[in-house]
Write a protein that holds these residues in place. Structure first.
Motif, PDB file in Angstrom:
ATOM      1  N   ALA A 219     -12.859  20.268 -42.595  1.00 25.35           N
ATOM      2  CA  ALA A 219     -13.256  19.144 -42.295  1.00 25.35           C
ATOM      3  C   ALA A 219     -13.750  19.173 -40.618  1.00 25.35           C
ATOM      4  CB  ALA A 219     -12.137  18.117 -42.035  1.00 25.35           C
ATOM      5  N   LEU A 220     -15.012  17.951 -40.667  1.00 27.07           N
ATOM      6  CA  LEU A 220     -15.761  17.928 -39.351  1.00 27.07           C
ATOM      7  C   LEU A 220     -15.340  16.608 -38.895  1.00 27.07           C
ATOM      8  CD1 LEU A 220     -17.673  18.645 -37.160  1.00 27.07           C
ATOM      9  CD2 LEU A 220     -19.518  17.684 -38.878  1.00 27.07           C
ATOM     10  N   ILE A 221     -14.663  16.542 -37.507  1.00 27.12           N
ATOM     11  CA  ILE A 221     -14.680  15.399 -36.770  1.00 27.12           C
ATOM     12  C   ILE A 221     -15.583  15.164 -35.710  1.00 27.12           C
ATOM     13  CG2 ILE A 221     -12.743  14.004 -35.745  1.00 27.12           C
ATOM     14  CD1 ILE A 221     -10.757  16.319 -36.802  1.00 27.12           C
ATOM     15  N   ILE A 222     -16.550  14.129 -35.757  1.00 28.90           N
ATOM     16  CA  ILE A 222     -17.714  14.216 -35.342  1.00 28.90           C
ATOM     17  C   ILE A 222     -17.836  13.010 -34.294  1.00 28.90           C
ATOM     18  CG2 ILE A 222     -19.082  13.364 -36.812  1.00 28.90           C
ATOM     19  CD1 ILE A 222     -21.431  15.296 -35.649  1.00 28.90           C
ATOM     20  N   HIS A 223     -18.296  12.828 -33.061  1.00 31.69           N
ATOM     21  CA  HIS A 223     -18.274  11.636 -32.210  1.00 31.69           C
ATOM     22  C   HIS A 223     -19.229  10.748 -32.671  1.00 31.69           C
ATOM     23  CE1 HIS A 223     -19.025   9.053 -29.069  1.00 31.69           C
ATOM     24  NE2 HIS A 223     -17.657   9.442 -28.307  1.00 31.69           N
ATOM     25  N   LYS A 224     -19.124   9.577 -32.998  1.00 25.21           N
ATOM     26  CA  LYS A 224     -20.097   8.539 -33.783  1.00 25.21           C
ATOM     27  C   LYS A 224     -21.289   8.419 -32.935  1.00 25.21           C
ATOM     28  CE  LYS A 224     -19.878   3.815 -35.681  1.00 25.21           C
ATOM     29  NZ  LYS A 224     -19.967   4.617 -37.183  1.00 25.21           N
ATOM     30  N   ASN A 225     -22.269   8.232 -33.594  1.00 23.46           N
ATOM     31  CA  ASN A 225     -23.545   8.055 -33.102  1.00 23.46           C
ATOM     32  C   ASN A 225     -24.365   9.208 -32.158  1.00 23.46           C
ATOM     33  OD1 ASN A 225     -23.533   5.399 -34.052  1.00 23.46           O
ATOM     34  ND2 ASN A 225     -22.436   4.684 -32.264  1.00 23.46           N
ATOM     35  N   LEU A 226     -23.916  10.388 -32.580  1.00 26.78           N
ATOM     36  CA  LEU A 226     -24.580  11.496 -31.855  1.00 26.78           C
ATOM     37  C   LEU A 226     -25.910  11.561 -32.468  1.00 26.78           C
ATOM     38  CD1 LEU A 226     -21.859  14.410 -31.962  1.00 26.78           C
ATOM     39  CD2 LEU A 226     -22.531  12.704 -29.975  1.00 26.78           C
ATOM     40  N   GLU A 227     -26.827  12.138 -31.665  1.00 22.62           N
ATOM     41  CA  GLU A 227     -28.251  12.406 -32.220  1.00 22.62           C
ATOM     42  C   GLU A 227     -28.376  13.324 -33.260  1.00 22.62           C
ATOM     43  OE1 GLU A 227     -32.776  12.810 -30.172  1.00 22.62           O
ATOM     44  OE2 GLU A 227     -31.022  12.699 -28.897  1.00 22.62           O
ATOM     45  N   MET A 228     -27.415  14.416 -33.210  1.00 23.33           N
ATOM     46  CA  MET A 228     -27.415  15.552 -34.243  1.00 23.33           C
ATOM     47  C   MET A 228     -26.951  15.142 -35.269  1.00 23.33           C
ATOM     48  SD  MET A 228     -25.470  17.959 -35.780  1.00 23.33           S
ATOM     49  CE  MET A 228     -23.944  17.855 -34.847  1.00 23.33           C
ATOM     50  N   LYS A 229     -27.462  15.244 -36.593  1.00 24.62           N
ATOM     51  CA  LYS A 229     -26.877  15.009 -37.844  1.00 24.62           C
ATOM     52  C   LYS A 229     -26.126  16.084 -38.299  1.00 24.62           C
ATOM     53  CE  LYS A 229     -27.606  10.916 -37.275  1.00 24.62           C
ATOM     54  NZ  LYS A 229     -26.784  10.073 -36.467  1.00 24.62           N
ATOM     55  N   PRO A 230     -24.922  16.216 -38.857  1.00 28.72           N
ATOM     56  CA  PRO A 230     -24.276  17.460 -39.438  1.00 28.72           C
ATOM     57  C   PRO A 230     -25.025  17.839 -40.862  1.00 28.72           C
ATOM     58  CG  PRO A 230     -22.843  15.509 -39.587  1.00 28.72           C
ATOM     59  CD  PRO A 230     -23.959  15.017 -38.588  1.00 28.72           C
ATOM     60  N   HIS A 231     -24.537  19.010 -41.350  1.00 25.72           N
ATOM     61  CA  HIS A 231     -25.203  19.484 -42.430  1.00 25.72           C
ATOM     62  C   HIS A 231     -24.031  20.530 -42.979  1.00 25.72           C
ATOM     63  CE1 HIS A 231     -27.273  21.929 -45.651  1.00 25.72           C
ATOM     64  NE2 HIS A 231     -28.001  20.578 -46.014  1.00 25.72           N
ATOM     65  N   VAL A 232     -22.942  19.872 -43.652  1.00 28.06           N
ATOM     66  CA  VAL A 232     -21.670  21.006 -44.050  1.00 28.06           C
ATOM     67  C   VAL A 232     -22.034  21.009 -45.435  1.00 28.06           C
ATOM     68  CG1 VAL A 232     -20.185  19.371 -42.436  1.00 28.06           C
ATOM     69  CG2 VAL A 232     -20.369  18.366 -44.994  1.00 28.06           C
ATOM     70  N   GLN A 233     -21.165  22.237 -45.712  1.00 34.52           N
ATOM     71  CA  GLN A 233     -20.860  22.593 -47.033  1.00 34.52           C
ATOM     72  C   GLN A 233     -20.086  21.733 -48.113  1.00 34.52           C
ATOM     73  OE1 GLN A 233     -19.875  26.910 -47.636  1.00 34.52           O
ATOM     74  NE2 GLN A 233     -19.536  26.901 -45.252  1.00 34.52           N
ATOM     75  N   VAL A 236     -16.490  19.885 -47.468  1.00 35.68           N
ATOM     76  CA  VAL A 236     -16.114  19.619 -46.151  1.00 35.68           C
ATOM     77  C   VAL A 236     -16.307  18.141 -46.032  1.00 35.68           C
ATOM     78  CG1 VAL A 236     -16.465  19.906 -43.613  1.00 35.68           C
ATOM     79  CG2 VAL A 236     -16.916  21.763 -45.412  1.00 35.68           C
ATOM     80  N   LYS A 237     -14.959  17.545 -45.674  1.00 33.29           N
ATOM     81  CA  LYS A 237     -14.834  16.305 -45.235  1.00 33.29           C
ATOM     82  C   LYS A 237     -15.366  15.959 -43.952  1.00 33.29           C
ATOM     83  CE  LYS A 237     -10.836  14.988 -48.228  1.00 33.29           C
ATOM     84  NZ  LYS A 237      -9.429  14.521 -48.408  1.00 33.29           N
ATOM     85  N   VAL A 238     -15.944  14.852 -43.821  1.00 31.96           N
ATOM     86  CA  VAL A 238     -16.661  14.433 -42.452  1.00 31.96           C
ATOM     87  C   VAL A 238     -15.936  12.782 -41.927  1.00 31.96           C
ATOM     88  CG1 VAL A 238     -18.783  13.900 -41.422  1.00 31.96           C
ATOM     89  CG2 VAL A 238     -18.921  15.681 -42.816  1.00 31.96           C
ATOM     90  N   TYR A 239     -15.428  13.101 -40.668  1.00 30.40           N
ATOM     91  CA  TYR A 239     -15.037  11.752 -40.305  1.00 30.40           C
ATOM     92  C   TYR A 239     -15.624  11.758 -38.763  1.00 30.40           C
ATOM     93  CZ  TYR A 239     -10.782  12.981 -43.227  1.00 30.40           C
ATOM     94  OH  TYR A 239      -9.957  13.304 -44.237  1.00 30.40           O
ATOM     95  N   GLU A 240     -15.672  10.266 -38.282  1.00 29.09           N
ATOM     96  CA  GLU A 240     -16.391   9.842 -37.116  1.00 29.09           C
ATOM     97  C   GLU A 240     -15.239   9.414 -36.191  1.00 29.09           C
ATOM     98  OE1 GLU A 240     -20.852   8.837 -37.954  1.00 29.09           O
ATOM     99  OE2 GLU A 240     -19.424   7.139 -38.419  1.00 29.09           O
ATOM    100  N   TYR A 241     -15.506   9.483 -34.786  1.00 27.35           N
ATOM    101  CA  TYR A 241     -14.436   9.061 -34.180  1.00 27.35           C
ATOM    102  C   TYR A 241     -15.387   8.405 -32.739  1.00 27.35           C
ATOM    103  CZ  TYR A 241     -14.740  12.712 -30.468  1.00 27.35           C
ATOM    104  OH  TYR A 241     -15.220  13.702 -29.668  1.00 27.35           O
ATOM    105  N   SER A 242     -14.648   7.687 -31.891  1.00 29.54           N
ATOM    106  CA  SER A 242     -15.056   7.038 -30.817  1.00 29.54           C
ATOM    107  C   SER A 242     -13.926   6.362 -30.111  1.00 29.54           C
ATOM    108  CB  SER A 242     -16.277   6.407 -30.810  1.00 29.54           C
ATOM    109  OG  SER A 242     -16.158   5.135 -31.226  1.00 29.54           O
ATOM    110  N   ARG A 243     -14.073   5.915 -28.848  1.00 31.16           N
ATOM    111  CA  ARG A 243     -12.944   5.076 -28.287  1.00 31.16           C
ATOM    112  C   ARG A 243     -12.845   3.715 -29.048  1.00 31.16           C
ATOM    113  NH1 ARG A 243     -12.371   3.602 -21.919  1.00 31.16           N
ATOM    114  NH2 ARG A 243     -11.313   1.485 -21.933  1.00 31.16           N
ATOM    115  N   ASN A 244     -13.789   2.992 -29.498  1.00 31.62           N
ATOM    116  CA  ASN A 244     -13.594   1.899 -30.183  1.00 31.62           C
ATOM    117  C   ASN A 244     -13.869   1.556 -31.510  1.00 31.62           C
ATOM    118  OD1 ASN A 244     -12.760   0.538 -27.472  1.00 31.62           O
ATOM    119  ND2 ASN A 244     -15.083   0.731 -26.878  1.00 31.62           N
ATOM    120  N   GLU A 245     -14.669   2.626 -32.274  1.00 33.11           N
ATOM    121  CA  GLU A 245     -14.979   2.600 -33.412  1.00 33.11           C
ATOM    122  C   GLU A 245     -15.030   3.861 -34.191  1.00 33.11           C
ATOM    123  OE1 GLU A 245     -18.917   0.874 -34.024  1.00 33.11           O
ATOM    124  OE2 GLU A 245     -19.714   1.974 -32.339  1.00 33.11           O
TER     125      GLU A 245
END
Length: 460
Positions: A219-233, A236-245
């Motif tokens: 899994a990838l847990i990535i900060h929401k709204n990063l300029e870099m967009k992931p490219h996973v195999q 792989v599950k992708v989750y977003e996180y931040s303080r408020n959303e």
């Protein structure tokens, strides 16, 4: 070289924070561990007490005989060591297995479930939080951290029973490309290390490639709204996180009387009443990433709550030395504009109405050249800024690049001055500070114990 073939390990740059964690791993495994570092420090002296043989001059005669056996010796070096280093050249020219620190960590991610934390800033705190949650849970973990955990007094946690290894994934010199994470957090991708990457685009591409290395079913847990967009195999599950959303975030945040509580919102299970043992506003977001990782790997709601309540922080990461009505004094490793901005915002949120002064030692000529306007914008959020000369680390001076270029860009209304680093103690003696923070990744931190003593003597 397989781990089973290694009888001795030799470190070139033994006293680095990340290098020393790996040295401790091999000491624990009962191998002969030796190495070189430029100068003795508290950390190298502690390593010597733990059984490591360290010397402080480039000298082939100082290398232990057992470490000159090519078939059974692993040599580990840090990228900060110059290619002309006598000992490094000796090992390279004589057919030894010579690896960077990150390559050794890569081996461990192939033999353990690697929980890796990457990002321009925040990775030391989030990885240390996660390691603490995991270690005190039924899951346990090994951990290689980028700072000294205050809970454990070390940057290394060992478990004989756990298959998990928590690793800080460093983007410097593309080191994190050696890793094969089971799961990863990415906290931020604000460009840095442009002396290595050249452009922002190359920096972001490096992170994108890193996301491809996460193992299928991980899994990838990535900060929401990063300029870099992931490219996973695939898988792989992708989750977003931040303080408020995001998939993981906080609700019902309360910041009062020096305490912070909130509810942890998660697609797995919400956890109410999280209480931060290190109550700093930026740690709300850091703890969300750490708890997300721990929860995805089986930690219970009660283990998350207990882990966050008992988390004590990391040396030099928002590290309070004095906290009372008369003086607040802390040390913070922040050396990137975004880190400094977060420090300023957190302190203003905690200490509304109080005067906040930052003493900042810029780190690296190249970083100062590339980001001096961003540094000035971030520092302008303090009420007063005192700059010292640039800490060069591995670099030679660049004409025209001094602390003055930051000073000139500071916004109107900010009290500002430039002093010699050696004059810092005299300034502290002659002034009465309300909230004071020492910022930077250089050696200004060496003065922190003396600054604390001066402030304490004033209180008496």
């Amino acid at each position: 070289m397989e781990l089973k073939d290694i009888k001795s390990v030799y470190f070139i740059g033994a006293g680095g924070i990340g290098m020393s964690a790996i040295a401790r791993y091999f000491i624990h495994k009962g191998m002969v561990v030796a190495g070189y570092d430029k100068t003795p420090t508290d950390l190298t002296r502690q390593l010597e007490k733990e059984g490591m043989l360290i010397h402080y001059e480039e000298n082939l005669e100082e290398i232990p005989h057992v470490c000159k056996k090519q078939k059974s010796t692993l040599v580990v070096y840090t990228p900060a060591i110059p290619a002309t280093h006598i000992e490094l050249k000796y090992f390279q020219e004589n057919g030894f297995e010579v690896q960077k620190r990150a390559q050794v960590l890569g081996i461990l991610t192939r033999t353990h479930k690697g929980l890796c934390f990457a990002g321009t800033h925040g990775k030391t705190t989030t990885s240390t939080m996660c390691a603490h949650i995991m270690h005190q849970s039924q899951k346990d973990c090994n951990a290689f951290l980028g700072g000294i955990s205050k809970n454990y007094g070390t940057n290394y946690i060992l478990s004989d029973k756990s298959d998990y290894v928590v690793i800080e994934a460093d983007e410097f010199d593309r080191s994190f490309h050696w890793l094969r994470p089971w799961m990863s957090v990415i906290t931020a991708t604000d460009p840095d290390h442009l002396d290595i990457y050249g452009t922002k685009e190359a920096y972001l591409e490096s992170f994108r490639h890193y996301t491809e290395l996460i193992q299928p079913n991980g899994a990838l847990i990535i900060h929401k709204n990063l300029e870099m967009k992931p490219h996973v195999q695939d898988g792989v599950k992708v989750y977003e996180y931040s303080r408020n959303e995001g998939d993981f975030h906080a609700e019902n945040i309360k910041i009062e009387n020096g305490e912070i509580t909130f509810d942890f919102i998660s697609p797995i299970e919400n956890v109410t009443g999280i209480e931060l043992g290190q109550p700093i506003p930026i740690n709300i977001e850091n703890s969300i990433a750490a708890m997300a990782m721990a929860q995805l790997n089986g930690c219970t709601a009660e283990e998350l709550k207990y882990g966050m309540k008992t988390y004590s922080g990391v040396d030099r990461r928002f590290d309070f030395k004095i906290k009372n009505d008369k003086h607040v004094f802390l040390s913070d490793y922040g050396h990137h504009p975004k880190e400094i901005l977060q420090s300023a915002k957190s302190l203003k949120e905690l200490y509304k109405g109080r005067k906040i002064t930052a003493i900042f030692q810029p780190h690296l000529y190249t970083r100062t050249r590339d980001f001096y306007k961003d540094f000035a914008d971030a520092l302008s959020n303090f009420d007063e800024v005192i700059l010292t000369e640039i800490y060069p680390a591995r670099e030679e001076p660049i004409p025209g690049v001094t602390s003055q270029i930051i000073y000139d860009e500071l916004k109107e209304g900010v009290e500002k001055s430039i002093i010699k680093k050696d004059d810092v103690l005299d300034i502290v003696k002659s002034r009465d500070f309300d909230v004071l923070v020492v910022l930077g990744a250089g050696n200004l931190d060496n003065y922190v114990p003396q600054i604390a003593k001066i402030l304490e003597s004033k209180e008496k």
